[in-house]
Design an enzyme around this catalytic site. Structure first.
Site, PDB file in Angstrom:
ATOM      1  N   CYS A 292       4.785   4.116  -7.371  1.00 19.30           N
ATOM      2  CA  CYS A 292       6.054   4.621  -6.916  1.00 19.30           C
ATOM      3  C   CYS A 292       6.171   3.696  -5.318  1.00 19.30           C
ATOM      4  CB  CYS A 292       5.912   6.030  -6.357  1.00 19.30           C
ATOM      5  SG  CYS A 292       6.346   6.963  -7.860  1.00 19.30           S
ATOM      6  N   CYS A 474       6.602 -12.793   1.259  1.00 21.09           N
ATOM      7  CA  CYS A 474       6.967 -11.514   0.652  1.00 21.09           C
ATOM      8  C   CYS A 474       6.386 -10.327   1.172  1.00 21.09           C
ATOM      9  CB  CYS A 474       6.666 -11.505  -1.007  1.00 21.09           C
ATOM     10  SG  CYS A 474       4.948 -11.606  -1.334  1.00 21.09           S
TER      11      CYS A 474
END
Ligand SMILES: [Zn+2]
Lengths: 518, 106
Positions: A292, A474
């Site tokens: 998640c 990133c």
């Protein structure tokens, strides 16, 4: 005369004694009558509540009242042996008249009047012990509803502490309890919800060594964890200890729910429900598994799945016990008596119409490693720790693809001139780029494939030429390495490209503390 | 050669491999081998999807050893394909084949 008067006196005395004894006898007879009436009334009282149950529930209800029953029997024995008088009204009132406490009728009244639950169902819930493994997005709502429903004993297992990023979905935790162990935090919430439940805390992550011993203390297990390693371990331990397993998962906008080992049967018994390994004999490739934290999750999505787990648990626990016609073991309603039971997968998808979809899955696999006659997984292999679930599922090692010369730290990157001689390529997806980005950076989301990403990079105007230095960045510093490597390997002329180590996490830690920590 | 209609929907993130579209109505050849006249089965469909519908080059996220990779459930008309003969199930017109990637988050 003296002699006569002495005899008269004796007669008088005897008459008096007889009269007194007769009075006493009469009184005793009255007492006996009263005592008999009281005993009869007590018997009627006792029959009055027992008589309210269909005969097949009687045994079970009596077990719930076992303490009272034992006391009644002891009393009866004492009476028959002449050690004790007939019960007084007080004595008759002592055995509990109703199987539930007064407050329980009130608290559980709304579900008690449902024919699916009823008194027998409530007693089963009260006698049930349920283990919730993982007190996060699934475990919190599941625990809340099971505690609310009056499950007698709830076990909570989690080694994590509450983080602020948990709070949008993990409803048992709170802002004030950030950094507290999750089982402790959840218990505080649950105690205030229903103090009549026994809560057991297991303040650690499940390990194969501990699984058997802990699972044996419970009747039913909920898998509310977030990784394949724990899912296989929990399923194996449920097969070995004979527990039904209610398993759910959720990610982004979707959820899945499945009830396994239902009914629970020993390995090799085809009349048991399938296990996790029957449905998924091989684990998915590690790189396809998203948490998640990585993929994101909508609170109500995981909430729906956790609530459904509680619902399935209530269904299993309140199901009426049946003895099959062949005189075999007890089983519950879920199973058709003779055919091998199949599992059902419920899928929830926020943006699909319909949102819920139920599909038929298989029955037990004849060659299952856990639940078949040829099973290779034993109690011993778990308790000894010889089964390596992490190795079985494959671990994603931290990516370290590039030579040191092709990497810079966030600090070094921040000191470079911003005169256009350096190009920053941000490979996070568009959604994250829109949350926060460095001015002048170019967004080319990593696609998972070198070829398609390079195509996209070129399409967004990057030429990888002109003597300029390129930097790739990133969120955590993994995808940026893959992208930098793609540039190095697939462009014709050598391109100056470097990866910013640790991505925006390092940028926040080293350079800009105000950078959003999402 | 008559075409057969069959629709696939992808769930659990698999749609990302198929142009981010959940449902596809596709017509596939009714036979997978013209010379033998072998009717198209699910094994053929998986290969056909890889060759014709999947834009993403990461075939390994969908297929391993010529079949759906571990962690993907294949459902034929709302039933596990293992109940229907797995890859050998011969597709009928209007069949719905669903590929579901298992989720692990919680
Ligand atoms: Zn199995």
């Amino acid at each position: 005369m003296n002699g006569f008067s002495g005899t008269d006196h004796q007669v008088h005395n005897l008459k008096q004694q007889i009269a007194a004894t007769e009075t006493q006898l009469h009184s005793l007879k009255l007492q006996l009558q009263q005592a008999e009436q009281q005993a009869e009334a007590a018997r009627h009282l006792s029959e009055a509540y027992q008589g309210g149950f269909p005969a097949e529930w009687m045994d079970e209800t009596l077990v719930a009242l076992q303490q009272d029953v034992t006391r009644d029997i002891a009393q009866k024995v004492r009476q028959e042996g002449g050690f004790e008088g007939a019960p007084s009204v007080r004595d008759a009132a002592q055995p509990r008249r109703w199987p539930l406490e007064k407050h329980e009728y009130k608290r559980y009244g709304r579900q008690l009047i449902m024919p699916e639950v009823g008194l027998h169902g409530q007693l089963r819930l009260k006698n049930a012990r349920v283990l919730i493994v993982g007190v996060g997005g699934l475990g919190c709502p599941a625990a809340a509803y099971l505690a609310g429903a009056g499950v007698g004993t709830l076990g909570l297992m989690d080694g994590d502490t509450v983080e602020e990023s948990n709070l949008h979905r993990q409803i048992a935790h709170s802002t004030a309890r950030v950094d507290m162990n999750k089982t402790q935090s959840a218990m505080e919430y649950l105690q205030s919800l229903n103090p009549h439940v026994n809560y057991n805390r297991h303040e650690f992550h499940l390990t194969p060594q501990k699984a058997i011993q802990i699972f044996e203390q419970y009747d039913l297990v909920l898998d509310c964890t977030d990784h394949p390693t724990s899912r296989y371990l929990i399923s194996d331990a449920c097969i070995l200890t004979g527990k039904t397993l209610v398993s759910a998962s959720a990610l982004k906008t979707e959820g899945q729910l499945i009830v396994l080992n239902n009914p629970p049967r020993p390995p090799g018994d085809a009349l048991g429900g399938p296990c996790y390994r029957c449905i998924f004999p091989k684990p998915p490739p590690a790189e396809s598994v998203l948490s998640c934290g990585e993929g994101g999750i909508l609170g109500p999505v995981v909430g729906v799945m956790g609530v459904l787990q509680a619902l399935e648990a209530i269904k299993v626990l309140t199901a009426r016990a049946q003895r099959p016609a062949n005189g075999g073991d007890w089983s519950t309603n879920g199973a058709t008596s003779e055919a091998a039971p199949k599992a059902t997968l419920l899928m929830f998808s926020t943006y699909n119409t319909p949102q819920f979809r139920s599909v038929r899955l298989r029955s037990r696999r004849a060659d299952c490693a856990a639940c078949s006659a040829q099973s290779t997984i034993s109690r011993q292999s778990l308790t000894s720790g010889s089964l390596d679930y992490v190795a079985f599922c494959g671990a994603t090692a931290p990516i370290n693809l590039l030579p040191p010369a092709s990497r810079v730290t966030a600090t070094d990157f921040s000191r470079l001139p911003r005169d256009g001689s350096n190009v920053l390529i941000d490979v996070r997806d568009e959604t994250q780029y829109a949350i926060c980005a460095l001015r002048g950076s170019v967004n080319v989301p990593w696609t998972g494939s070198a070829d398609t990403w390079l195509e996209r990079a070129l399409a967004s105007g990057l030429s990888f030429g002109g003597g300029r230095q390129h930097f790739v960045m990133c969120r955590f510093g993994n995808d940026s390495q893959l992208a930098a490597k793609a540039v190095m390997e697939r462009t014709q002329t050598p391109v100056a490209v470097k990866d910013v180590k640790g991505g925006f996490k390092s940028w926040r830690d080293e350079v800009d503390p105000s950078w959003p920590d999402y | 050669m008559a075409a057969r209609k069959s629709s696939q929907s992808h769930s659990g993130g698999l749609e990302l491999l198929f142009s981010n579209q959940r449902k596809h109505k596709v017509s596939i050849p009714s036979t997978s081998d013209a010379t033998t006249g072998q009717p198209s089965n699910v094994a053929f469909l998986i290969k056909w999807l890889c060759d014709n519908l999947m834009r993403d080059p990461r075939k390994e996220m969908f297929v391993l050893d010529d079949t759906a990779r571990p962690g993907i459930l294949v459902l034929i008309n709302d039933a596990d394909w293992e109940l229907e003969g797995e890859e050998k199930y011969e597709l009928q017109a209007g069949d719905e084949v669903v590929f579901v990637s298992t989720l692990h988050g919680g």
